[in-house]
Design a protein around this motif. Structure first.
Motif, mmCIF file in Angstrom:
data_model
loop_
_atom_site.group_PDB
_atom_site.id
_atom_site.type_symbol
_atom_site.label_atom_id
_atom_site.label_comp_id
_atom_site.label_asym_id
_atom_site.label_seq_id
_atom_site.Cartn_x
_atom_site.Cartn_y
_atom_site.Cartn_z
ATOM 1 N N ALA A 186 0.810 -1.073 0.013
ATOM 2 C CA ALA A 186 0.026 0.138 0.027
ATOM 3 C C ALA A 186 0.870 1.315 -0.056
ATOM 4 C CB ALA A 186 -0.925 -0.004 1.390
ATOM 5 N N ARG A 187 2.148 1.133 0.925
ATOM 6 C CA ARG A 187 2.966 2.338 0.617
ATOM 7 C C ARG A 187 3.486 2.612 -0.590
ATOM 8 N NH1 ARG A 187 7.123 1.665 5.312
ATOM 9 N NH2 ARG A 187 7.577 3.923 5.136
ATOM 10 N N LEU A 188 3.860 1.356 -1.335
ATOM 11 C CA LEU A 188 4.297 1.650 -2.537
ATOM 12 C C LEU A 188 3.194 2.254 -3.576
ATOM 13 C CD1 LEU A 188 6.055 -1.804 -3.277
ATOM 14 C CD2 LEU A 188 6.956 0.245 -3.256
ATOM 15 N N CYS A 189 1.880 1.760 -3.370
ATOM 16 C CA CYS A 189 0.701 2.489 -4.101
ATOM 17 C C CYS A 189 0.578 4.187 -3.860
ATOM 18 C CB CYS A 189 -0.214 1.967 -3.832
ATOM 19 S SG CYS A 189 -0.928 0.335 -4.468
ATOM 20 N N CYS A 190 1.085 4.443 -2.659
ATOM 21 C CA CYS A 190 0.948 5.837 -2.153
ATOM 22 C C CYS A 190 2.330 6.405 -2.939
ATOM 23 C CB CYS A 190 0.995 5.845 -0.898
ATOM 24 S SG CYS A 190 -0.292 5.660 0.097
ATOM 25 N N ALA A 191 3.481 5.920 -2.919
ATOM 26 C CA ALA A 191 4.461 6.466 -3.469
ATOM 27 C C ALA A 191 4.426 6.572 -4.995
ATOM 28 C CB ALA A 191 5.835 5.808 -3.347
ATOM 29 N N GLU A 192 3.504 5.764 -5.717
ATOM 30 C CA GLU A 192 3.310 5.912 -7.356
ATOM 31 C C GLU A 192 2.482 7.030 -7.489
ATOM 32 O OE1 GLU A 192 2.074 2.175 -8.626
ATOM 33 O OE2 GLU A 192 3.949 0.869 -7.998
ATOM 34 N N ARG A 193 1.423 7.397 -6.698
ATOM 35 C CA ARG A 193 0.553 8.229 -6.782
ATOM 36 C C ARG A 193 1.018 9.791 -6.552
ATOM 37 N NH1 ARG A 193 -4.399 6.308 -8.204
ATOM 38 N NH2 ARG A 193 -5.062 4.151 -7.453
ATOM 39 N N LEU A 194 2.014 9.822 -5.347
ATOM 40 C CA LEU A 194 2.524 11.040 -5.220
ATOM 41 C C LEU A 194 3.637 11.160 -6.354
ATOM 42 C CD1 LEU A 194 3.165 10.206 -1.330
ATOM 43 C CD2 LEU A 194 1.555 12.079 -2.322
ATOM 44 N N LEU A 195 4.273 10.488 -6.841
ATOM 45 C CA LEU A 195 5.196 10.697 -7.935
ATOM 46 C C LEU A 195 4.588 11.185 -9.016
ATOM 47 C CD1 LEU A 195 8.092 10.448 -8.744
ATOM 48 C CD2 LEU A 195 7.889 8.201 -9.676
ATOM 49 N N ALA A 196 3.354 10.512 -9.428
ATOM 50 C CA ALA A 196 2.540 10.972 -10.521
ATOM 51 C C ALA A 196 1.964 12.433 -10.241
ATOM 52 C CB ALA A 196 1.407 9.752 -10.917
ATOM 53 N N ALA A 197 1.791 12.770 -9.137
ATOM 54 C CA ALA A 197 1.380 14.070 -8.613
ATOM 55 C C ALA A 197 2.608 15.104 -8.451
ATOM 56 C CB ALA A 197 0.389 14.057 -7.486
ATOM 57 N N ASP A 198 3.678 14.771 -9.079
ATOM 58 C CA ASP A 198 4.852 15.616 -8.908
ATOM 59 C C ASP A 198 5.265 15.677 -7.713
ATOM 60 O OD1 ASP A 198 7.009 16.528 -10.395
ATOM 61 O OD2 ASP A 198 6.282 18.353 -10.497
ATOM 62 N N LYS A 199 5.039 14.823 -6.719
ATOM 63 C CA LYS A 199 5.344 15.085 -5.232
ATOM 64 C C LYS A 199 6.514 14.252 -4.966
ATOM 65 C CE LYS A 199 1.049 16.520 -3.692
ATOM 66 N NZ LYS A 199 -0.099 16.520 -2.684
ATOM 67 N N LYS A 200 7.783 14.463 -5.514
ATOM 68 C CA LYS A 200 8.839 13.639 -5.682
ATOM 69 C C LYS A 200 9.533 13.547 -4.281
ATOM 70 C CE LYS A 200 10.075 14.529 -10.431
ATOM 71 N NZ LYS A 200 11.240 15.078 -11.360
ATOM 72 N N LEU A 201 9.563 14.304 -3.459
ATOM 73 C CA LEU A 201 10.328 14.198 -2.123
ATOM 74 C C LEU A 201 9.494 13.156 -1.270
ATOM 75 C CD1 LEU A 201 11.128 18.022 -1.386
ATOM 76 C CD2 LEU A 201 12.776 15.962 -2.249
ATOM 77 N N GLU A 202 8.182 13.388 -1.335
ATOM 78 C CA GLU A 202 7.271 12.491 -0.542
ATOM 79 C C GLU A 202 7.424 10.996 -1.038
ATOM 80 O OE1 GLU A 202 6.481 15.393 -1.606
ATOM 81 O OE2 GLU A 202 4.721 16.167 -0.408
ATOM 82 N N ALA A 203 7.790 10.927 -2.465
ATOM 83 C CA ALA A 203 7.705 9.464 -2.970
ATOM 84 C C ALA A 203 8.954 8.886 -2.806
ATOM 85 C CB ALA A 203 7.419 9.535 -4.371
ATOM 86 N N LEU A 204 10.004 9.814 -2.792
ATOM 87 C CA LEU A 204 11.447 9.452 -2.607
ATOM 88 C C LEU A 204 11.546 8.840 -1.262
ATOM 89 C CD1 LEU A 204 13.414 11.946 -4.407
ATOM 90 C CD2 LEU A 204 13.733 9.494 -4.863
ATOM 91 N N ALA A 205 10.923 9.463 -0.348
ATOM 92 C CA ALA A 205 11.186 9.215 1.537
ATOM 93 C C ALA A 205 10.482 7.836 1.468
ATOM 94 C CB ALA A 205 10.395 9.832 1.953
ATOM 95 N N ILE A 206 9.282 7.386 0.719
ATOM 96 C CA ILE A 206 8.833 6.347 0.987
ATOM 97 C C ILE A 206 9.585 5.017 0.131
ATOM 98 C CG2 ILE A 206 6.940 4.793 0.164
ATOM 99 C CD1 ILE A 206 4.988 7.497 0.376
ATOM 100 N N TYR A 207 10.168 5.194 -0.939
ATOM 101 C CA TYR A 207 11.035 4.210 -1.669
ATOM 102 C C TYR A 207 12.104 3.933 -0.973
ATOM 103 C CZ TYR A 207 8.085 4.823 -6.060
ATOM 104 O OH TYR A 207 7.072 4.876 -6.851
ATOM 105 N N LYS A 208 12.792 5.009 -0.331
ATOM 106 C CA LYS A 208 14.123 4.754 0.569
ATOM 107 C C LYS A 208 13.739 3.930 1.894
ATOM 108 C CE LYS A 208 16.356 8.856 -1.109
ATOM 109 N NZ LYS A 208 17.016 10.428 -0.330
ATOM 110 N N ALA A 209 12.521 4.149 2.271
ATOM 111 C CA ALA A 209 12.153 3.488 3.467
ATOM 112 C C ALA A 209 11.900 2.031 3.331
ATOM 113 C CB ALA A 209 11.066 4.018 4.181
ATOM 114 N N LEU A 210 11.440 1.830 2.188
ATOM 115 C CA LEU A 210 11.071 0.303 1.720
ATOM 116 C C LEU A 210 12.186 -0.375 1.078
ATOM 117 C CD1 LEU A 210 7.395 0.927 0.110
ATOM 118 C CD2 LEU A 210 7.952 -0.185 2.334
ATOM 119 N N ASN A 211 13.196 0.297 0.605
ATOM 120 C CA ASN A 211 14.367 -0.388 0.178
ATOM 121 C C ASN A 211 15.346 -0.533 1.403
ATOM 122 O OD1 ASN A 211 16.449 -1.429 -1.404
ATOM 123 N ND2 ASN A 211 17.404 0.456 -1.817
ATOM 124 N N ALA A 212 14.765 -1.206 2.437
ATOM 125 C CA ALA A 212 15.340 -1.723 3.501
ATOM 126 C C ALA A 212 15.606 -3.245 3.970
ATOM 127 C CB ALA A 212 15.100 -0.976 4.538
#
Length: 266
Positions: free
Chosen positions: A218-244
């Motif tokens: 679900a967090r990945l889904c959020c990141a994809e939607r945020l990235l599509a909305a050009d909210k890159k910083l929020e998306a990056l934070a999620i992707y970094k947290a999940l690449n753990a």
């Protein structure tokens, strides 16, 4: 006069109901035939001859570009929901209201949400009615339902991507009913807002082991939607947290792909 385009989703729904002409080409149905169709609905059940109901299908198609006819038909269909008509008849009505229903149909549909036999029918229509009243009715039903009925309402709010439901859905993340918690997780992922992502991140390590992967998805889904909305910083934070370490392989791979996409790399 230019010919208006009818939404593809509506056209497909009409075809599923047996209407083979486009709404723009549909002739006004015979009033007597429509009356007969409504009479049939009083006792209609699955497996019975549906030919009489085709006039009703045609009436729905013919309301395109005719607001008055659409409203009149909506009123008659809504009246069937309030009657003692069989479940099969109300199924037909809800499918039609999903195409032409508006705010006036919402109260009758909302009444179905707490009925174990009719809730799914009501949700089907409410998910597709664009009026905000439909979303509000689903939101209000959260407090009136439990078990599988609540799960269904949560799923519908996810379909609607109702950001105003975020707080209520967040409160369900620690539900003792795992099906309700799982539905809330998925719905927040569908909403995909920064607030939804934060709520999911807060419970990533608090939910049961069975639900942790669902939260990550679900967090990945959020990141994809945020990235599509050009909210890159929020998306990056999620992707970094999940690449753990500790995350499943498919989650980490998706997170890496997200990081590359968010940073403009392939």
């Amino acid at each position: 006069m230019s010919r208006k385009t009818f939404p593809i989703a509506v056209l497909l729904a009409l075809l599923m109901l047996g209407v083979h002409r486009t709404p723009a080409d549909a002739a006004a149905p015979d009033a007597a035939a429509v009356d007969k169709a409504f009479e049939t609905l009083k006792t209609y059940d699955w497996g019975q001859d549906r030919s009489t109901l085709q006039a009703l299908d045609g009436a729905v198609a013919a309301t395109h570009d005719d607001a008055e006819a659409r409203k009149n038909l909506e009123t008659r269909l809504t009246a069937v929901l309030k009657s003692e008509a069989p479940r099969a008849a109300k199924d037909v009505v809800c499918r039609h209201l999903s195409l032409i229903g508006a705010a006036d149909a919402v109260p009758a549909l909302a009444e179905l949400l707490t009925d174990k036999d009719l809730s799914q029918l009501g949700r089907y229509a409410l998910e597709r009615i664009p009026d905000p009243a439909a979303t509000a009715a689903l939101r209000e039903a959260l407090a009136k339902t439990d078990g599988l009925l609540k799960v269904g309402v949560i799923n519908s709010l996810g379909v609607r991507r109702d950001a105003d439901s975020t707080a209520a859905l967040t409160a369900l993340l620690d539900s003792s009913d795992q099906q309700i918690a799982a539905a809330a997780i998925a719905a927040l992922g569908s909403i995909g807002s920064a607030q939804a992502a934060t709520a999911l991140g807060d419970v990533q390590n608090k939910v049961s082991e069975q639900l942790q992967t669902a939260v990550a998805d679900a967090r990945l889904c959020c990141a994809e939607r945020l990235l599509a909305a050009d909210k890159k910083l929020e998306a990056l934070a999620i992707y970094k947290a999940l690449n753990a370490e500790g995350q499943p392989k498919h989650i980490r791979l998706a997170a890496v792909r997200g990081l590359l996409a968010a940073t403009g790399q392939k």
